[in-house]
Write a protein that holds these residues in place. Structure first.
Motif, PDB file in Angstrom:
ATOM      1  N   LEU A 115      -3.392  -0.441   9.624  1.00 20.99           N
ATOM      2  CA  LEU A 115      -4.166  -1.252  10.570  1.00 20.99           C
ATOM      3  C   LEU A 115      -3.736  -0.977  12.015  1.00 20.99           C
ATOM      4  O   LEU A 115      -4.572  -0.813  12.911  1.00 20.99           O
ATOM      5  CB  LEU A 115      -3.990  -2.724  10.206  1.00 20.99           C
ATOM      6  N   ASP A 262       2.195  -6.624   6.045  1.00 11.72           N
ATOM      7  CA  ASP A 262       1.069  -5.711   5.936  1.00 11.72           C
ATOM      8  C   ASP A 262      -0.038  -6.450   5.225  1.00 11.72           C
ATOM      9  O   ASP A 262      -0.937  -7.009   5.823  1.00 11.72           O
ATOM     10  CB  ASP A 262       1.502  -4.453   5.191  1.00 11.72           C
ATOM     11  N   THR A 263       0.067  -6.514   3.924  1.00  7.31           N
ATOM     12  CA  THR A 263      -0.960  -7.267   3.210  1.00  7.31           C
ATOM     13  C   THR A 263      -0.369  -8.482   2.507  1.00  7.31           C
ATOM     14  O   THR A 263      -0.990  -9.066   1.644  1.00  7.31           O
ATOM     15  CB  THR A 263      -1.678  -6.355   2.207  1.00  7.31           C
ATOM     16  N   ASP A 310      -9.002  -7.454  12.353  1.00  8.07           N
ATOM     17  CA  ASP A 310      -8.594  -8.362  11.291  1.00  8.07           C
ATOM     18  C   ASP A 310      -8.682  -9.811  11.794  1.00  8.07           C
ATOM     19  O   ASP A 310      -9.162 -10.058  12.893  1.00  8.07           O
ATOM     20  CB  ASP A 310      -7.166  -8.036  10.820  1.00  8.07           C
ATOM     21  N   HIS A 348     -10.085  -5.754   6.945  1.00  7.03           N
ATOM     22  CA  HIS A 348      -9.316  -4.597   6.463  1.00  7.03           C
ATOM     23  C   HIS A 348      -8.785  -4.768   5.048  1.00  7.03           C
ATOM     24  O   HIS A 348      -8.035  -3.909   4.579  1.00  7.03           O
ATOM     25  CB  HIS A 348      -8.101  -4.330   7.358  1.00  7.03           C
ATOM     26  N   THR A 349      -9.071  -5.875   4.421  1.00  4.48           N
ATOM     27  CA  THR A 349      -8.511  -6.049   3.080  1.00  4.48           C
ATOM     28  C   THR A 349      -9.262  -7.111   2.299  1.00  4.48           C
ATOM     29  O   THR A 349      -9.834  -8.038   2.883  1.00  4.48           O
ATOM     30  CB  THR A 349      -7.020  -6.443   3.149  1.00  4.48           C
ATOM     31  N   ASN A 443     -13.181   4.367   8.540  1.00  2.00           N
ATOM     32  CA  ASN A 443     -12.079   4.723   9.442  1.00  2.00           C
ATOM     33  C   ASN A 443     -12.047   6.219   9.736  1.00  2.00           C
ATOM     34  O   ASN A 443     -12.661   7.027   9.029  1.00  2.00           O
ATOM     35  CB  ASN A 443     -10.735   4.348   8.804  1.00  2.00           C
ATOM     36  N   TYR A 532      -0.076  -2.506  -5.205  1.00  2.00           N
ATOM     37  CA  TYR A 532      -1.435  -1.964  -5.355  1.00  2.00           C
ATOM     38  C   TYR A 532      -1.502  -0.479  -4.983  1.00  2.00           C
ATOM     39  O   TYR A 532      -2.386   0.244  -5.421  1.00  2.00           O
ATOM     40  CB  TYR A 532      -2.466  -2.799  -4.581  1.00  2.00           C
ATOM     41  N   GLU A 631      -7.455  -0.649  -2.088  1.00  2.00           N
ATOM     42  CA  GLU A 631      -7.174  -0.004  -0.793  1.00  2.00           C
ATOM     43  C   GLU A 631      -8.471  -0.003   0.004  1.00  2.00           C
ATOM     44  O   GLU A 631      -9.444   0.649  -0.385  1.00  2.00           O
ATOM     45  CB  GLU A 631      -6.692   1.434  -1.018  1.00  2.00           C
ATOM     46  N   ALA A 632      -8.469  -0.732   1.108  1.00  2.00           N
ATOM     47  CA  ALA A 632      -9.731  -0.870   1.841  1.00  2.00           C
ATOM     48  C   ALA A 632     -10.272   0.497   2.258  1.00  2.00           C
ATOM     49  O   ALA A 632     -11.454   0.791   2.081  1.00  2.00           O
ATOM     50  CB  ALA A 632      -9.521  -1.762   3.055  1.00  2.00           C
ATOM     51  N   SER A 633      -9.418   1.309   2.831  1.00  2.00           N
ATOM     52  CA  SER A 633      -9.874   2.630   3.245  1.00  2.00           C
ATOM     53  C   SER A 633      -8.766   3.652   3.043  1.00  2.00           C
ATOM     54  O   SER A 633      -8.870   4.579   2.258  1.00  2.00           O
ATOM     55  CB  SER A 633     -10.292   2.616   4.731  1.00  2.00           C
ATOM     56  N   GLY A 634      -7.670   3.445   3.773  1.00  2.00           N
ATOM     57  CA  GLY A 634      -6.664   4.488   3.891  1.00  2.00           C
ATOM     58  C   GLY A 634      -7.040   5.356   5.074  1.00  2.00           C
ATOM     59  O   GLY A 634      -8.236   5.524   5.395  1.00  2.00           O
TER      60      GLY A 634
END
Ligand code: RUG
Length: 790
Positions: A115, A262-263, A310, A348-349, A443, A532, A631-634
């Motif tokens: 992020l 982070d998450t 976010d 983002h998540t 992204n 995850y 994983e939203a994107s990476g």
């Protein structure tokens, strides 16, 4: 600028800014002098960009983010100004090496992971494209903690990037905002007036961010917290020295540390204060600038776009309403409409623990007026949507995701798959009500840092074959594709990878003492440690591979170096167990004479942006193995593909789009889809069945259980094993065999170097779409409604 001119400028700063004679100059002195000399070159385009923005009365974009993981800045600036060669020559003449000088700069680790790094890439792209804007965040005294390992266990120490002066920033003592907390709310002449009990000052520090070829520069404005009064003289004179400094301690705490979050949700009062602190300071700054140019608040959405990175700055909605309604006297609904048309929000998540919620009682204590405004936002929403089951205030909490959605005119996900899931899961109801609000912006990453800066060998090769245009038009990489048929190009491509791998092997030997064979496959998983992301799936496969290799060492194995990098949030016990397990496994495998160079496991401590810049260009295999749907994107996945590492991955986040772009035949896919994961979890025995069906998995688990990697201590990983055997929410077991089989396909491909290199080169040639320039153009068109000024 010639090398001589730059050298003169460096010497001038060395003498006049640092007060040092060349005879006594250290690497630090030279680095600071070079930084100041390069910074001098940024000033003119920086001022010019601001002048042009004012002259055009242009709309501006404000990117509000708790995190900006910018890493080192000197190399970016030198590259973007086209001064790399010049700087090298200038320093050579002074007896210093540019690479060493660049490496002396501390990483600005003002972020946890993807992020924050995305925000940094966006700043570079906005300046490259000429999108007028500013990044707003917090000037943390201590960024993400420094990681070391003691007996394999992660130890956290404070990071200290500001111990030395930060050569890039300009303190702005005149740009201060008073930010209040707590207190009371009373009605006065029909308006609500909030009287905070405590307050701190937010002081601005500006860093210019220069774009490609120095054509445009935007500003990153970071707020540091300071006390209103340096100290309480009366208390001091009474002899109460600690009490005298109380205000200062309270204020400084606000910008002291980046939450290692982070998450994982963090529910700390201090974090709420941090969020309000930087959001409120930024909004006031934005409105002051707006009002200096325009006298009609009605124009706000036409002239200002505020992006909420976010939910961390989600309090911007109520705060903007408070300013417009309580301070400027606009009707509540009117203020709400203006705020919504100005704000947009990136999700983002989907991890529930990362969707912020604040206890209403806490909000009432810290931001009493905002809680009232949030209640009115909900009321207005429900008045317009009486059927909606959605609530912002629920179970005693304020739900920041719902608040952000309702207060934004655009909501975006960060990959096609993720955006689809945002629509169908977390915001399904709201999506039904506002079907046009959610848009996708996959992204991207800046090619200036992640190819040009990090991989000079590959960059030189690309430029040699297709010219330099790719650096700010990455889709031009497509022109490399015909060269893949050219043996000369392929030999050069392979040589550039081999050179990077040799450098990395030397660095690994230097930092970890482990000798690795540069001809082995470099198999890399670098990212935050999280269940995850499944670093434990990777280490289980490593154990199984080692066991098979030991059983039959002459079976023609493809030699591998498994490289891990990443930090775990200090309070995330399971992630820290995984780190320890990786280190334990590494210790045993690396000492095994039977497997020798066939398998090595390396985990250099303190992974950060600069380490990523070393690892990615030297990687053969990119591990993107998250539980599908999580994983939203990476963005690491994109950096690897661009640098010619092949991906082994699940159909998750942006992996899906990477695979589409590079071609399914150049991507190693395994595992369940997001829907299959959900369906598999319905079976409470899914993990037991997977273990029963896989002797290899059972063998790897047994190896951990019997203490092979923990000096006979079978209890060390009992909790981790019990979770895998009894619950396994992240479906490690169910995906193990698929992963194992896919890894053997990877082996087969690597054993054929011509085939492998071809696949790698096609990954580079076909990844041009993953530039953050493309992403920013998408935001400009679909979210911000703004056109570039260059
Ligand atoms: O986990 C996500 C990544 O998938 C994504 O690529 C990145 C940038 O969009 O954001 C990461 N992320 C999500 N970091 N923090 C969060 C929790 O809000």
């Amino acid at each position: 600028m010639t090398a001589q001119e730059l050298q003169k400028a460096v010497l001038r700063h060395l003498e006049l800014s640092l007060g040092k004679d060349l005879a006594h100059a250290t690497v630090y002195d030279i680095r600071m002098s070079l930084t100041l000399a390069v910074r001098d070159q940024v000033i003119a385009p920086w001022f010019e960009s601001t002048r042009k923005t004012y002259a055009a009365q242009s709309k501006r974009v404000y990117y509000l983010s708790m995190e900006f993981l910018i890493g080192r800045l000197l190399e970016d600036a030198v590259n973007n100004l086209g001064l790399k060669q010049t700087a090298q020559e200038a320093l050579d003449a002074l007896g210093f090496d540019l690479t060493q000088v660049i490496a002396d700069e501390p990483d600005a680790a003002l972020g946890n992971g993807g992020l924050g790094r995305l925000a940094a890439c966006f700043l570079d792209s906005m300046s490259t494209i000429g999108c007028p804007g500013m990044g707003y965040g917090i000037r943390y005294e201590h960024g993400l903690f420094r990681q070391s390992f003691h007996d394999g266990v992660q130890i956290e120490e404070p990071e200290d990037w500001l111990r030395q002066p930060h050569g890039w920033e300009f303190a702005r003592p005149e740009a201060v905002e008073r930010i209040g907390f707590g207190g009371t709310v009373e009605a006065h002449d029909g308006r609500m007036r909030w009287s905070p009990a405590d307050a701190v000052l937010a002081k601005a520090h500006d860093t210019p961010i220069i774009g490609w070829q120095g054509q445009w520069a935007n500003t990153l404005r970071l707020w540091g917290a300071e006390p209103i009064q340096a100290f309480d003289l009366e208390a001091f004179n009474r002899g109460d020295f600690v009490g005298a400094a109380e205000q200062e301690a309270f204020a400084r705490t606000i910008s002291r540390v980046l939450y290692p979050d982070d998450t994982n949700g963090e529910g700390k009062e201090l974090r709420l204060k941090q969020e309000y602190f930087f959001t409120a300071a930024s909004l006031r700054d934005i409105l002051r600038r707006f009002l200096s140019e325009h006298d009609d608040l009605e124009l706000l959405p036409q002239k200002v776009a505020i992006q909420l990175n976010d939910t961390h700055p989600a309090i911007a909605g109520p705060e903007l309403i408070r300013i417009l309604h309580d301070e400027h006297g606009l009707e509540f609904d009117h203020a709400m409409a203006l705020a919504r048309n100005t704000l947009s929000f990136t999700n983002h998540t989907l991890l529930p623990e990362a969707l912020e919620r604040w206890p209403q009682a806490l909000m009432a204590r810290v931001l009493p007026r905002h809680l009232q405004i949030i209640a009115r936002i909900e009321e207005a929403f429900l008045a317009a949507q009486p059927e909606s089951p959605v609530r912002i205030l629920e179970d005693g909490d304020v739900r920041m995701g719902e608040l952000s959605f309702i207060m934004a005119h655009r909501v975006n996900g960060v990959s096609a798959l993720h955006t689809g899931l945002v629509k169908s899961t977390v915001f399904a109801q709201l999506h039904r009500t506002f079907p046009d609000r959610i848009v996708n912006q996959t992204n991207g990453v800046t090619p200036r840092r992640w190819v040009l800066g990090a991989n000079p060998r590959l960059s030189a090769l690309i430029t040699d074959r297709i010219g330099p245009g790719w650096v700010d038009d990455l889709e031009q990489l497509g022109a490399l594709e015909p060269h893949v048929e050219d043996a000369g190009f392929m030999a050069d491509y392979a040589a550039s990878k081999a050179g990077n791998k040799a450098d990395l092997a030397a660095w690994i030997a230097d930092t970890t003492g482990i000798a690795v064979d540069p001809a082995a496959m470099f198999d890399v998983q670098i990212k935050r440690i999280h269940e995850y992301k499944r670093q434990h799936l990777n280490i289980l496969e490593t154990i199984a591979l080692w066991q098979d290799m030991r059983a039959n060492p002459r079976a023609g194995w493809v030699p591998r170096v498994k490289i891990f990098g990443g930090k775990a949030a200090p309070g995330y016990v399971r992630a820290k167990e995984i780190i320890r397990l990786i280190n334990d496994v590494a210790r045993v495998i690396n000492a095994d004479p039977v497997t020798g160079d066939l398998l090595k496991v390396v985990y250099p401590a303190n992974y950060n942006v600069s380490m990523a810049e070393k690892l990615i260009p030297a990687s053969d295999l990119s591990e993107q193995i998250s539980t599908a749907g999580k994983e939203a994107s990476g963005t690491g996945n994109m950096k690897f593909a661009l640098n010619g590492a092949l991906t082994i991955g699940t159909l998750d986040g942006a992996n899906v789009e990477i695979r589409e772009h590079v071609g399914a035949e150049n991507f190693f896919l395994f595992g369940m889809t997001a829907e299959e994961v959900v369906a598999r979890r319905e079976d409470p025995q899914h993990q037991a069945k997977a273990i029963a069906a896989s002797p290899r998995l059972a063998g790897a688990l047994k190896g951990i259980a019997d203490g092979t990697f923990s000096d006979g201590d079978g209890a060390r990983y009992a909790a981790l094993l019990a979770d895998l055997r009894g619950h396994d929410y992240f479906t490690i077991c169910a995906d193990f065999d698929s992963y194992w089989n896919c890894q053997r396909q990877v082996d087969a491909a690597f054993a054929d170097p011509a085939r492998w290199m071809r696949m790698a080169a096609l990954n580079t040639a076909r990844s041009g779409w993953f530039s953050s320039d493309r992403t920013i153009r998408g935001y400009m068109a679909d979210v911000w409604d703004i056109t570039p000024l260059i």
